[in-house]
Enzyme design. Structure first.
Site, PDB file in Angstrom:
ATOM      1  N   LEU A 225       0.813  -0.993  -0.093  1.00 11.45           N
ATOM      2  CA  LEU A 225      -0.084   0.136   0.001  1.00 11.45           C
ATOM      3  C   LEU A 225       0.990   1.043  -0.078  1.00 11.45           C
ATOM      4  O   LEU A 225       1.757   1.305   0.739  1.00 11.45           O
ATOM      5  CB  LEU A 225      -0.816  -0.038   1.289  1.00 11.45           C
ATOM      6  CG  LEU A 225      -2.110   0.630   1.500  1.00 11.45           C
ATOM      7  CD1 LEU A 225      -3.306  -0.238   0.365  1.00 11.45           C
ATOM      8  CD2 LEU A 225      -2.760   0.246   2.908  1.00 11.45           C
ATOM      9  N   HIS A 226       0.714   1.890  -1.040  1.00  9.25           N
ATOM     10  CA  HIS A 226       1.627   3.209  -1.105  1.00  9.25           C
ATOM     11  C   HIS A 226       1.241   4.289  -1.718  1.00  9.25           C
ATOM     12  O   HIS A 226       1.582   5.561  -1.760  1.00  9.25           O
ATOM     13  CB  HIS A 226       3.097   2.928  -1.683  1.00  9.25           C
ATOM     14  CG  HIS A 226       3.024   2.858  -3.082  1.00  9.25           C
ATOM     15  ND1 HIS A 226       2.704   1.862  -3.717  1.00  9.25           N
ATOM     16  CD2 HIS A 226       3.365   3.740  -4.047  1.00  9.25           C
ATOM     17  CE1 HIS A 226       2.770   2.027  -5.030  1.00  9.25           C
ATOM     18  NE2 HIS A 226       3.349   3.041  -5.060  1.00  9.25           N
ATOM     19  N   ARG A 227      -0.114   4.368  -2.429  1.00  7.64           N
ATOM     20  CA  ARG A 227      -0.596   5.411  -3.147  1.00  7.64           C
ATOM     21  C   ARG A 227      -0.984   6.687  -2.254  1.00  7.64           C
ATOM     22  O   ARG A 227      -1.653   6.388  -1.275  1.00  7.64           O
ATOM     23  CB  ARG A 227      -1.720   4.964  -3.978  1.00  7.64           C
ATOM     24  CG  ARG A 227      -1.437   4.049  -4.964  1.00  7.64           C
ATOM     25  CD  ARG A 227      -1.660   4.294  -6.604  1.00  7.64           C
ATOM     26  NE  ARG A 227      -0.900   3.877  -7.308  1.00  7.64           N
ATOM     27  CZ  ARG A 227       0.119   3.846  -7.782  1.00  7.64           C
ATOM     28  NH1 ARG A 227       0.673   5.084  -7.817  1.00  7.64           N
ATOM     29  NH2 ARG A 227       0.777   2.885  -8.386  1.00  7.64           N
ATOM     30  N   ASP A 303      -2.303  -1.609  -3.996  1.00  8.90           N
ATOM     31  CA  ASP A 303      -2.595  -0.350  -4.893  1.00  8.90           C
ATOM     32  C   ASP A 303      -1.528  -0.308  -5.797  1.00  8.90           C
ATOM     33  O   ASP A 303      -1.575   0.742  -6.312  1.00  8.90           O
ATOM     34  CB  ASP A 303      -2.863   0.783  -4.035  1.00  8.90           C
ATOM     35  CG  ASP A 303      -1.732   1.301  -3.012  1.00  8.90           C
ATOM     36  OD1 ASP A 303      -0.751   0.856  -3.209  1.00  8.90           O
ATOM     37  OD2 ASP A 303      -1.968   2.244  -2.172  1.00  8.90           O
TER      38      ASP A 303
END
Ligand code: UD1
Length: 393
Positions: A225-227, A303
């Site tokens: 998860l990094h957006r 993501d």
């Protein structure tokens, strides 16, 4: 045209990498350029957008990428600062090396920055992974994609939908070439070479966690998860971490934390939400570790753009925590399902997968491990034609 060696007057292809997802795309391209007859000379420029050992050095080693010839060392910054610094520092490289063209991959800030510099200096630009569109202009990557494709000269695409997107934006069909997916070249070549495989239990043990967590009948899941749209807003991040915590009651989840996500969890005081024995938190992983983890997983939640494609190639069900994807083929033919940030949709789709009803999927057209070779053949012909036509004129 058959020639034995590259004309000396035709400069090298400057190949740009900046951030983690660029590395797995560039590795097979450099190998294919070296293997092409005649060998296509290259100069590898790293903008330095990603610089941590975990985000950078390990991937270079895993992918057997050569050391960059030049590192612009721009580091982190706002989008404006990062893009401007890449531009400022890249311009003298073009002046010094007079390349035949500049080759960029993907959609990161470095992709657009180097494209802008080259085009304005009259140097042709080649974009690999062109034409992908999420149609979400709040994504910085979407802006980078649209602008890069408008001004690049040659556009190599990974799936057929990309060509339609480009034509809709007024791009001439002769600039577009469907060649397949270079990232899948990387994945297939490493997967077929067992000596490189990293067992998921070893990866977990190397990070000081009990490998037996992965070997129970429940299996395990993998999360990234990094957006900014998922991790920069405290409410969204809280709700996503909450649903992961619930899912972790059913099976252990290996969560490789991007530096942005780790920093935000600390900043928003969300540490207690991920303090759970079934949530195995790891720093960003190397390429071989990630492949090993994904290949053995029952489910992947992400993501990331790259993971949507890699899970399709591996046949592992993937839930993408975004409202849109620029890679629709992974949903239409692959194993990907879009679940947005809707926690009940995430839970429901995860239950389907864990009940054995996840998508099986199939490999999309031309995701066959040979995309980089097709690019090398096509680009060499294009550059040599231009060169000899110009020489005659
Ligand atoms: C960038 C790309 C994104 C890609 C992602 C993969 C853009 C617009 N975004 O996002 O498309 O999916 O890379 O990771 O180019 N940081 C470190 N160490 C590093 C690099 C970054 O700690 O080696 C931290 C810094 O605090 C930095 C933050 O991560 O501010 C974000 O890095 P940045 O390069 O700006 O964008 P990413 O979120 O990584």
């Amino acid at each position: 045209m058959i020639i034995k060696s590259w004309p000396a007057e035709l400069g090298p292809v400057i190949c740009i990498v900046g951030a983690r997802p660029n590395f797995m795309k560039m590795a097979p391209i450099l190998r294919a350029f070296a293997a092409h007859v005649p060998a296509i000379p290259t100069l590898l420029v790293h903008t330095g957008q990603h610089y941590d050992k975990d985000m950078n050095d390990r991937l270079f080693e895993d992918l057997r990428l050569p050391h960059p010839d030049i590192n612009l060392e721009v580091g982190s910054g706002s989008h404006a600062v990062q893009t401007a610094e890449v531009m400022r520092r890249f311009e003298p490289v073009i002046d010094t090396y007079r390349p035949s063209c500049v080759l960029v991959v993907g959609d990161v800030n470095s992709t657009l920055a180097c494209t802008l510099v080259a085009v304005k200096k009259g140097i042709p630009v080649v974009h690999v992974e062109a034409g992908l569109r999420s149609y979400d202009r709040a994504m910085p990557e979407e802006i980078n994609r649209v602008l890069t494709d408008q001004i690049a000269d040659l556009l190599y695409t990974t799936e057929r939908s990309a060509e339609n997107n480009l034509i809709r934006e007024g791009i001439a069909p002769e600039r577009i070439r469907f060649v397949g997916n270079v990232m899948i070249d990387s994945l297939l070549s490493l997967l077929h070479n067992r000596e490189f495989a990293r067992a998921p239990t070893d990866t977990v043990a190397a990070n000081g966690r009990d490998p037996e967590l992965l070997t129970s009948d429940a299996g395990y899941g993998v999360v990234t998860l990094h957006r900014p749209s998922n991790v920069d807003d405290p409410e969204t991040l809280t709700s996503l971490l909450g649903v992961l915590r619930e899912l972790a009651q059913q099976l252990p989840l290996v969560f490789a934390l991007h530096p942005r996500t780790r920093a935000n969890i600390e900043r928003f005081g969300l540490g207690p939400l991920i303090d759970n024995p079934q949530l195995i938190l790891l720093p960003p992983q190397g390429y071989l570790e990630m492949l090993g983890l994904m290949a053995g997983a029952r489910i992947v939640l992400t993501d990331s753009g790259g993971l949507q494609e890699e899970t399709t190639a591996l046949g592992i069900p993937c839930l993408t925590m975004r409202d849109n994807t620029e890679r629709p083929i992974t949903v239409e033919q692959g194993t990907n399902t879009m679940v947005g940030r809707n926690t009940s949709a995430i839970r429901q789709q995860a239950d389907e997968i864990l009940a054995g009803r996840g998508k099986q999927g199939r490999l999309p057209e031309l995701w066959d491990g040979h995309a980089a070779e097709r690019i090398a053949a096509d680009l060499a012909a294009w550059l040599l034609d231009r060169h000899f036509v110009n020489a005659k004129a």
